[in-house]
Motif scaffolding. Structure first.
Motif, PDB file in Angstrom:
ATOM      1  N   ALA A 137       0.818  -1.217   0.000  1.00  0.00           N
ATOM      2  CA  ALA A 137       0.000   0.000   0.000  1.00  0.00           C
ATOM      3  C   ALA A 137       0.847   1.261   0.000  1.00  0.00           C
ATOM      4  CB  ALA A 137      -0.917   0.006   1.219  1.00  0.00           C
ATOM      5  N   GLY A 138       2.158   1.131   0.136  1.00  0.00           N
ATOM      6  CA  GLY A 138       3.024   2.306   0.167  1.00  0.00           C
ATOM      7  C   GLY A 138       2.871   3.115   1.426  1.00  0.00           C
ATOM      8  N   THR A 139       2.681   2.426   2.546  1.00  0.00           N
ATOM      9  CA  THR A 139       2.449   3.109   3.824  1.00  0.00           C
ATOM     10  C   THR A 139       3.724   3.128   4.649  1.00  0.00           C
ATOM     11  OG1 THR A 139       0.118   2.506   3.854  1.00  0.00           O
ATOM     12  CG2 THR A 139       1.131   3.047   5.973  1.00  0.00           C
ATOM     13  N   ARG A 140       4.076   4.313   5.181  1.00  0.00           N
ATOM     14  CA  ARG A 140       5.258   4.428   6.015  1.00  0.00           C
ATOM     15  C   ARG A 140       4.867   4.766   7.461  1.00  0.00           C
ATOM     16  NH1 ARG A 140      10.212   2.511   5.457  1.00  0.00           N
ATOM     17  NH2 ARG A 140      10.097   3.121   3.256  1.00  0.00           N
ATOM     18  N   SER A 141       4.034   5.791   7.652  1.00  0.00           N
ATOM     19  CA  SER A 141       3.588   6.188   8.994  1.00  0.00           C
ATOM     20  C   SER A 141       2.083   6.003   9.091  1.00  0.00           C
ATOM     21  CB  SER A 141       3.958   7.641   9.285  1.00  0.00           C
ATOM     22  OG  SER A 141       5.367   7.815   9.283  1.00  0.00           O
ATOM     23  N   VAL A 142       1.616   5.637  10.308  1.00  0.00           N
ATOM     24  CA  VAL A 142       0.192   5.352  10.510  1.00  0.00           C
ATOM     25  C   VAL A 142      -0.277   6.009  11.812  1.00  0.00           C
ATOM     26  CG1 VAL A 142      -1.580   3.575  10.760  1.00  0.00           C
ATOM     27  CG2 VAL A 142       0.429   3.138   9.333  1.00  0.00           C
ATOM     28  N   LEU A 143      -1.402   6.721  11.726  1.00  0.00           N
ATOM     29  CA  LEU A 143      -2.087   7.266  12.901  1.00  0.00           C
ATOM     30  C   LEU A 143      -3.399   6.496  13.064  1.00  0.00           C
ATOM     31  CD1 LEU A 143      -2.278   9.482  15.138  1.00  0.00           C
ATOM     32  CD2 LEU A 143      -3.544  10.856  13.472  1.00  0.00           C
ATOM     33  N   ARG A 144      -3.638   5.946  14.264  1.00  0.00           N
ATOM     34  CA  ARG A 144      -4.839   5.159  14.532  1.00  0.00           C
ATOM     35  C   ARG A 144      -5.716   5.887  15.544  1.00  0.00           C
ATOM     36  NH1 ARG A 144      -1.583  -0.450  15.694  1.00  0.00           N
ATOM     37  NH2 ARG A 144      -1.273  -1.154  13.532  1.00  0.00           N
ATOM     38  N   ILE A 145      -6.994   6.061  15.192  1.00  0.00           N
ATOM     39  CA  ILE A 145      -7.938   6.763  16.056  1.00  0.00           C
ATOM     40  C   ILE A 145      -9.120   5.844  16.321  1.00  0.00           C
ATOM     41  CG2 ILE A 145      -9.408   8.789  16.328  1.00  0.00           C
ATOM     42  CD1 ILE A 145      -7.623  10.264  14.364  1.00  0.00           C
ATOM     43  N   PRO A 146      -9.292   5.330  17.540  1.00  0.00           N
ATOM     44  CA  PRO A 146     -10.474   4.512  17.855  1.00  0.00           C
ATOM     45  C   PRO A 146     -11.744   5.360  17.812  1.00  0.00           C
ATOM     46  CG  PRO A 146      -8.728   4.169  19.467  1.00  0.00           C
ATOM     47  CD  PRO A 146      -8.340   5.376  18.659  1.00  0.00           C
ATOM     48  N   ILE A 147     -12.826   4.777  17.278  1.00  0.00           N
ATOM     49  CA  ILE A 147     -14.123   5.449  17.217  1.00  0.00           C
ATOM     50  C   ILE A 147     -15.128   4.521  17.883  1.00  0.00           C
ATOM     51  CG2 ILE A 147     -15.923   6.358  15.709  1.00  0.00           C
ATOM     52  CD1 ILE A 147     -13.789   7.014  13.674  1.00  0.00           C
ATOM     53  N   ALA A 148     -15.542   4.868  19.098  1.00  0.00           N
ATOM     54  CA  ALA A 148     -16.414   4.007  19.897  1.00  0.00           C
ATOM     55  C   ALA A 148     -17.841   4.520  19.832  1.00  0.00           C
ATOM     56  CB  ALA A 148     -15.930   3.950  21.343  1.00  0.00           C
ATOM     57  N   GLY A 149     -18.757   3.650  19.375  1.00  0.00           N
ATOM     58  CA  GLY A 149     -20.174   3.978  19.386  1.00  0.00           C
ATOM     59  C   GLY A 149     -20.866   3.339  20.580  1.00  0.00           C
ATOM     60  N   ASP A 150     -22.201   3.462  20.622  1.00  0.00           N
ATOM     61  CA  ASP A 150     -22.956   2.892  21.733  1.00  0.00           C
ATOM     62  C   ASP A 150     -22.845   1.366  21.751  1.00  0.00           C
ATOM     63  OD1 ASP A 150     -23.706   5.409  22.440  1.00  0.00           O
ATOM     64  OD2 ASP A 150     -25.637   5.333  21.396  1.00  0.00           O
ATOM     65  N   GLU A 151     -22.923   0.760  20.572  1.00  0.00           N
ATOM     66  CA  GLU A 151     -22.895  -0.701  20.490  1.00  0.00           C
ATOM     67  C   GLU A 151     -21.893  -1.182  19.456  1.00  0.00           C
ATOM     68  OE1 GLU A 151     -26.840  -1.990  19.718  1.00  0.00           O
ATOM     69  OE2 GLU A 151     -27.713  -1.051  21.492  1.00  0.00           O
ATOM     70  N   SER A 152     -20.929  -0.372  19.124  1.00  0.00           N
ATOM     71  CA  SER A 152     -19.975  -0.756  18.089  1.00  0.00           C
ATOM     72  C   SER A 152     -18.617  -0.131  18.383  1.00  0.00           C
ATOM     73  CB  SER A 152     -20.475  -0.312  16.710  1.00  0.00           C
ATOM     74  OG  SER A 152     -20.610   1.101  16.659  1.00  0.00           O
ATOM     75  N   MET A 153     -17.587  -0.695  17.752  1.00  0.00           N
ATOM     76  CA  MET A 153     -16.239  -0.157  17.859  1.00  0.00           C
ATOM     77  C   MET A 153     -15.622  -0.161  16.470  1.00  0.00           C
ATOM     78  SD  MET A 153     -13.667   1.116  19.419  1.00  0.00           S
ATOM     79  CE  MET A 153     -13.954   0.898  21.180  1.00  0.00           C
ATOM     80  N   ALA A 166     -17.614  11.484  14.434  1.00  0.00           N
ATOM     81  CA  ALA A 166     -17.708  10.340  13.529  1.00  0.00           C
ATOM     82  C   ALA A 166     -18.559   9.232  14.143  1.00  0.00           C
ATOM     83  CB  ALA A 166     -16.311   9.821  13.196  1.00  0.00           C
ATOM     84  N   ALA A 167     -18.371   8.959  15.446  1.00  0.00           N
ATOM     85  CA  ALA A 167     -19.160   7.926  16.116  1.00  0.00           C
ATOM     86  C   ALA A 167     -20.641   8.267  16.080  1.00  0.00           C
ATOM     87  CB  ALA A 167     -18.681   7.763  17.556  1.00  0.00           C
ATOM     88  N   LEU A 168     -20.976   9.539  16.313  1.00  0.00           N
ATOM     89  CA  LEU A 168     -22.375   9.964  16.279  1.00  0.00           C
ATOM     90  C   LEU A 168     -22.972   9.765  14.892  1.00  0.00           C
ATOM     91  CD1 LEU A 168     -24.807  11.307  17.615  1.00  0.00           C
ATOM     92  CD2 LEU A 168     -23.831  13.530  17.027  1.00  0.00           C
ATOM     93  N   ALA A 169     -22.238  10.181  13.862  1.00  0.00           N
ATOM     94  CA  ALA A 169     -22.742  10.045  12.498  1.00  0.00           C
ATOM     95  C   ALA A 169     -22.909   8.575  12.113  1.00  0.00           C
ATOM     96  CB  ALA A 169     -21.794  10.734  11.517  1.00  0.00           C
ATOM     97  N   LEU A 170     -21.937   7.742  12.487  1.00  0.00           N
ATOM     98  CA  LEU A 170     -22.022   6.320  12.143  1.00  0.00           C
ATOM     99  C   LEU A 170     -23.148   5.636  12.906  1.00  0.00           C
ATOM    100  CD1 LEU A 170     -18.197   5.593  12.102  1.00  0.00           C
ATOM    101  CD2 LEU A 170     -19.711   5.469  10.126  1.00  0.00           C
ATOM    102  N   GLU A 171     -23.355   6.010  14.164  1.00  0.00           N
ATOM    103  CA  GLU A 171     -24.451   5.425  14.934  1.00  0.00           C
ATOM    104  C   GLU A 171     -25.793   5.835  14.346  1.00  0.00           C
ATOM    105  OE1 GLU A 171     -24.665   3.246  17.647  1.00  0.00           O
ATOM    106  OE2 GLU A 171     -22.646   2.884  16.900  1.00  0.00           O
ATOM    107  N   GLN A 172     -25.908   7.093  13.920  1.00  0.00           N
ATOM    108  CA  GLN A 172     -27.160   7.533  13.293  1.00  0.00           C
ATOM    109  C   GLN A 172     -27.415   6.775  12.006  1.00  0.00           C
ATOM    110  OE1 GLN A 172     -26.601  11.783  12.947  1.00  0.00           O
ATOM    111  NE2 GLN A 172     -27.479  12.196  14.963  1.00  0.00           N
TER     112      GLN A 172
END
Length: 563
Positions: A258-274, A303-309
């Motif tokens: 994928a040509g990836t060198r650096s990675v930033l990971r952001i957890p997005i926790a919803g009411d019933e999902s991760m 993002a969690a709010l939008a995905l839960e909606q």
């Protein structure tokens, strides 16, 4: 645009430490102090020689005092050094005068000068130290201001990206909007959103831009991604500056292609999902977490709010589709070829429930010209009752189309209910009618159900021999009542929810059959002698108004009319 924290990081790295300059292992400041101390000692030793009395060593106390002052400033700090220099100066001058009362001004100066030179040296050290500290503080403030401005700009971009995040549509569409907004906010060359299942399985649901090497729907597991599992559990933002160097297995499996060198990971926790958002760079970048962690949390919340909606909208759409199918099963489309006959139906769920009640109805025109109709009520509510009602309606239609007499139709339905019910307490009431081909008579059978009503210039309840509900008796029997019909008539079949509401909003009295006949008469009079769909809606509105709102039980009504 993304957050640029590299410059602030570099400024912070260039800033000198705020520790004491003595702890640096040397430097021009320490050299100046040492030179001053040696000069003071040398001066203290040469002054007596110049005075012609080398045996008195009157300058030695001054040299010792100078060294003590410098040492105090090194070990205890600048202020302590100045205090020691002044104090020892006064003490040595006083003691020298007491011991050697014959000391002249020059000799007394030989004692005091080194001490005052030491005090001047310590003052110089103080000025240099405060200058260094001021410079370090200034650099730190500039760096913090730069980071704050970068974070504020990123936060503004988070707010600006809200419309992109709040896309209308299913989860996959909203997820793609989250990826687009992430690239606008944090920078990076690509962003992907992964759905994390409880068993640790990760499924990619969106990626911007699309990649043939990382297709949508690809599945991996958190155990293949080093410490991602613990990061998701703690909801910590994590960063990998160089995947190839620190995570070689991840590099070989995914990042290289994928040509990836650096990675930033952001957890997005919803009411019933991760979920986890990954932002990648093709070149190595500095760790941005110090500047973006707070912004990342705000972004993750949005993002969690939008995905839960979106997820709830999908569930609501699925539920609506299910209810539509149930409605189709409970309320089939009734088509009668005879233009002289009109069949009108109405079904309304009880209070605070969707179409998951046990009431059901149907009507069908047979090949010999007869018209058969049915209204039934399964005891109870919910999916089981609705499913049983749909099954019994389908069984009734098949049996009457096969030409079986109505009592045999009910017996076959009874056996189907007994063999298929989940509880022996489940039973069904129903009423079925078969209108003759000439429309001059009708056969009526009721199984523990309210008798139908006849409208032919007057309103009355058709007298029908009583019969047990389906599923109650071990060997049930039902009798048929044949009713003559005038040239113009209407027959109304209904479930008991229509008469079991309140007579008035604050009354405990039931609405009852007598009031139902009165309201029917009003509806027929307004309709010009015909109970059509508009009149049926008007009737139900009057019943609800008397009840003070929606009825507690489901209501099913079927009207067959001629003329």
């Amino acid at each position: 645009m993304g957050i640029d924290v590299g410059d602030a990081g570099r400024r912070s790295a260039e800033a000198p430490p705020a520790a004491s300059p003595w702890a640096t292992g040397g430097g021009p400041t320490r050299a100046a102090v040492e030179l001053t101390a040696f000069a003071a000692a040398a001066l203290a030793g040469t002054v007596p020689l110049a005075l012609g009395d080398p045996t008195r060593f009157v300058g030695l106390p001054g040299a010792v005092a100078a060294l003590v002052a410098v040492s105090a400033s090194i070990r205890l700090g600048v202020r302590s050094g100045l205090f020691v220099a002044l104090l020892t100066g006064v003490v040595f001058v006083t003691l020298s005068g007491a011991v050697h009362d014959d000391l002249g001004p020059a000799e007394r100066g030989a004692i005091a000068v080194p001490i005052w030179l030491a005090a001047a040296a310590v003052a110089g050290v103080a000025a240099d130290r405060y200058r260094r500290r001021s410079r370090a503080l200034l650099v730190q403030l500039i760096g913090e201001r730069h980071e704050a401005e970068a974070a504020r700009g990123a936060l503004e971009r988070v707010l600006e990206s809200a419309p992109e995040i709040q896309r209308e549509g299913p989860v996959t569409v909203v997820a793609e909007g989250v990826c687009v907004a992430a690239l606008d906010t944090f920078g990076g060359d690509a962003a992907a959103l992964w759905d994390a299942a409880p068993d640790g399985t990760l499924t990619m649901i969106a990626r911007v831009p699309h990649s043939p090497t990382l297709p949508l729907g690809m599945v991996t597991h958190v155990r293949e991604l080093d410490d991602l599992g613990s990061q998701l559990a703690t909801r910590r933002v994590s960063f990998i500056p160089d995947v190839e160097r620190s995570h070689p297995e991840l590099w070989d499996r995914y990042a290289r292609s994928a040509g990836t060198r650096s990675v930033l990971r952001i957890p997005i926790a919803g009411d019933e999902s991760m979920r986890v958002l990954t932002i990648t760079w093709e070149e190595r970048v500095a760790d941005p977490r110090a500047a973006v962690e707070g912004v990342a949390q705000r972004f993750a919340d949005q993002a969690a709010l939008a995905l839960e909606q979106a997820r709830r909208s999908e569930l609501q759409a699925e539920t609506s589709a299910l209810h539509d199918r149930l409605e189709a099963a409970l309320l089939p489309r009734v088509v009668v070829a005879d233009p002289a006959v009109r069949v009108t139906t109405r079904y309304e769920p009880g209070e605070d429930r969707l179409l998951l009640g046990g009431d059901f109805l149907d009507a069908v025109e047979l090949r010999d010209g007869r018209i058969a109709a049915l209204v039934g009520d399964v005891a109870g509510h919910g999916p089981d009752a609705a499913a049983m009602g749909a099954n019994l309606r389908a069984a009734w239609r098949a049996l009457v189309l096969a030409g079986l007499p109505l009592p045999e139709v009910l017996r076959a339905m009874h056996e189907a209910l007994v063999s298929g019910r989940s509880s022996s307490e489940l039973f069904v009431t129903l009423c079925t009618v078969s209108v003759a081909r000439d429309r001059a008579s009708a056969d009526v059978v009721c199984a523990g159900h309210p008798a139908p009503l006849r409208l032919d210039g007057s309103l009355c309840e058709i007298a029908v021999p009583p019969g047990p509900p389906l599923g109650v008796a071990d060997d049930p029997h039902w009798s048929v009542r044949t009713v003559p019909l005038p040239p113009h008539w209407s027959v109304v079949l209904y479930t008991d929810g229509l008469v079991e509401g309140r007579a008035a909003p604050d009354s405990r009295e039931r609405f009852g059959l007598e009031r139902l006949l009165e309201r029917l008469a009003e509806a027929v009079e307004v309709g010009g002698g015909v109970l059509d769909e508009t009149g049926l809606v008007r009737l139900l509105d009057r019943v609800r108004a008397a009840n003070g709102g929606n009825l507690a039980d489901d209501v099913a009504v079927l009207v067959i009319s001629t003329g």
